[in-house]
Design a protein around this motif. Sequence first.
Motif, PDB file in Angstrom:
ATOM      1  N   VAL A  94     -14.988  10.502  20.611  1.00 59.79           N
ATOM      2  CA  VAL A  94     -14.303  10.521  19.319  1.00 59.79           C
ATOM      3  C   VAL A  94     -12.813  10.279  19.547  1.00 59.79           C
ATOM      4  CG1 VAL A  94     -13.676  11.949  17.328  1.00 59.79           C
ATOM      5  CG2 VAL A  94     -15.999  12.044  18.261  1.00 59.79           C
ATOM      6  N   VAL A  95     -12.256  10.919  20.579  1.00 60.46           N
ATOM      7  CA  VAL A  95     -10.862  10.712  20.955  1.00 60.46           C
ATOM      8  C   VAL A  95     -10.815  10.118  22.356  1.00 60.46           C
ATOM      9  CG1 VAL A  95     -10.042  12.608  19.503  1.00 60.46           C
ATOM     10  CG2 VAL A  95     -10.619  13.051  21.903  1.00 60.46           C
ATOM     11  N   ALA A  96      -9.681   9.489  22.664  1.00 56.27           N
ATOM     12  CA  ALA A  96      -9.556   8.813  23.957  1.00 56.27           C
ATOM     13  C   ALA A  96      -9.277   9.784  25.089  1.00 56.27           C
ATOM     14  CB  ALA A  96      -8.448   7.755  23.888  1.00 56.27           C
ATOM     15  N   SER A  97      -8.618  10.899  24.800  1.00 57.38           N
ATOM     16  CA  SER A  97      -8.289  11.839  25.863  1.00 57.38           C
ATOM     17  C   SER A  97      -8.089  13.228  25.300  1.00 57.38           C
ATOM     18  CB  SER A  97      -7.019  11.406  26.595  1.00 57.38           C
ATOM     19  OG  SER A  97      -5.882  11.558  25.758  1.00 57.38           O
ATOM     20  N   VAL A  98      -8.283  14.222  26.166  1.00 55.70           N
ATOM     21  CA  VAL A  98      -8.057  15.607  25.775  1.00 55.70           C
ATOM     22  C   VAL A  98      -6.581  15.842  25.464  1.00 55.70           C
ATOM     23  CG1 VAL A  98      -8.139  18.003  26.570  1.00 55.70           C
ATOM     24  CG2 VAL A  98     -10.050  16.464  27.059  1.00 55.70           C
ATOM     25  N   ASP A  99      -5.686  15.245  26.271  1.00 57.02           N
ATOM     26  CA  ASP A  99      -4.256  15.444  26.065  1.00 57.02           C
ATOM     27  C   ASP A  99      -3.803  14.970  24.690  1.00 57.02           C
ATOM     28  OD1 ASP A  99      -3.924  16.630  28.462  1.00 57.02           O
ATOM     29  OD2 ASP A  99      -2.868  14.985  29.441  1.00 57.02           O
ATOM     30  N   ALA A 100      -4.254  13.783  24.303  1.00 59.01           N
ATOM     31  CA  ALA A 100      -3.861  13.242  22.997  1.00 59.01           C
ATOM     32  C   ALA A 100      -4.382  14.135  21.874  1.00 59.01           C
ATOM     33  CB  ALA A 100      -4.392  11.818  22.838  1.00 59.01           C
ATOM     34  N   CYS A 101      -5.586  14.660  22.063  1.00 64.82           N
ATOM     35  CA  CYS A 101      -6.191  15.526  21.058  1.00 64.82           C
ATOM     36  C   CYS A 101      -5.422  16.841  20.934  1.00 64.82           C
ATOM     37  CB  CYS A 101      -7.650  15.785  21.428  1.00 64.82           C
ATOM     38  SG  CYS A 101      -8.529  16.864  20.288  1.00 64.82           S
ATOM     39  N   ILE A 102      -5.082  17.436  22.073  1.00 65.64           N
ATOM     40  CA  ILE A 102      -4.336  18.692  22.049  1.00 65.64           C
ATOM     41  C   ILE A 102      -2.956  18.488  21.428  1.00 65.64           C
ATOM     42  CG2 ILE A 102      -3.225  20.427  23.512  1.00 65.64           C
ATOM     43  CD1 ILE A 102      -5.637  20.258  25.355  1.00 65.64           C
TER      44      ILE A 102
END
Length: 381
Positions: A94-102
Motif C-alpha cells: 500500500v505504501v512504498a516504505s515504513v519510513d514514509a508511512c511513519i
Amino acid sequence: MTEQGEGFLPEGLPDGGRRRRRKSRLPGCLAALVALAVVVGGLYWGGTKTVGWLEDRLGGGADYAGPGRGSVSVEVKSGDTATDICRTLAAEDVVASVDACISAANANPDSTGIQVGFYDLKKQMKAADAIDVLVDPANLVADKVTIPEGLTVEQIVAILAEKTNFKKAAFDKVLANPGDLDLPAYANGDPEGYLFPSTYSFGPKATPLEMLQAMVERWRQAADDAGLEQAAKKLGYTPAELMTVASLVQAEGRGSDMPKIARVIYNRVETTGAPTYGLLQIDATINYALKRSLVAVPSTDDLDVDSPYNTYRNAGLPPGPIEAPGDDALQAAANPAAGDWLFYVTVNLATGETKFTADYDQFLTYKQELQQYCATQSDRC
C-alpha cells in the motif's frame, strides 16, 4: 596410507580416516584474508539488490506518487502501534516504505486515533493518502449492528440475520453448541440474557461464532464493571439469580427508577407472607412464557399459563433471565436502592413516572391513578 602428524578432520569422516594435509601456496593468514575477501565480495555483489529492496520497502523514506491502483483489505489490530500499522501497509504494498508511512502518520494529528478494524485501500498509494483513509472512522469496513436492551436471544438473532451476510440458521447452529460461546458456568449453557446489548462493528471476516462470542465477552465486561459476582454474594443470591433480577429490572424499569425496582423485586421474593407471599407478579414473565412481545399486556386467562416463568403462580424468581439487561439494569441489580417498597405503578406511560409504596391500599390508589390516565390516553395503554 595415513600420515602421522598434524592434520584436520573434515565433517563426516570417521576418527581413523585422516587425510593428508596439502600445503597451501599462500601463507595461512594471507589465504584466510583472500577467502574472506571473496566471501564479502560475493555478499556485496549478491546482496546489494536485496538490501536496496529492503530499504525501499522498510526504510529509506521512499514514497509512491499515488493515487494507487486495485484494492486491498488491511486490518488494524488491537494494540497496533503506528510502526505496526505502517509495516502492514508496506507488506501489502500500500505504501512504498515504513519510513514514509511513519512520517505521514507523524504529520497527521488524527493518526493517534486510528480505530481497530478493516479498511479498503489501494496498492501503491501516497503514504499521506493512506493515513488519511485510516484516520476516518467512516472508512471502516464493517457491519455495524446495534442490539437494544431488553431483547430475547430469538430477537437478537433476527437482528443479526438482517444486518449481516449470514442467515438465521447460521446463528442457530452456533447456539446449538453453547459450549463454544464461553458462557459462565452458572448460565448452564443457556445464552438468554448473556448476549449483551450494544453497538458492534463486525469485520468482513467475522463469523457467526465470533459475533456471538463478542457479545458474551461484552457481557463479561459489563458484569465485571457491576461487580456482579461480588454483589451476589453480598446480597445472598447466586450470580445466576442476580442476572435474572437484572433482566426483570430491564423489563420493568427505566433510568433512575431501576435501583428502586430492583429493591422491590428483592423485597417481594423475601416476603413469604402477606401481602405478596413471595409472588413477583411481573407481566413480562408471563409474556416470556407465552413467547410473545414482552410489552404486551396479559389477559386474565394468560395469568394461568402453566410455566415456571409464571410469577403470578410461582413464588420467587423465574428459572433464568427473560431478556438481555444493559449496563443500568446490571448496576441496579447489583446495587439496589434502600427501601421497604413492595409495590410500584407507572402512573404515566408517556413520562415513565413510577410511584413506589410498601402499603397495599396505597398501591390500589396508584392503580386507580393509572386507570384514570388510560381513560384519557387510551392509545398509550
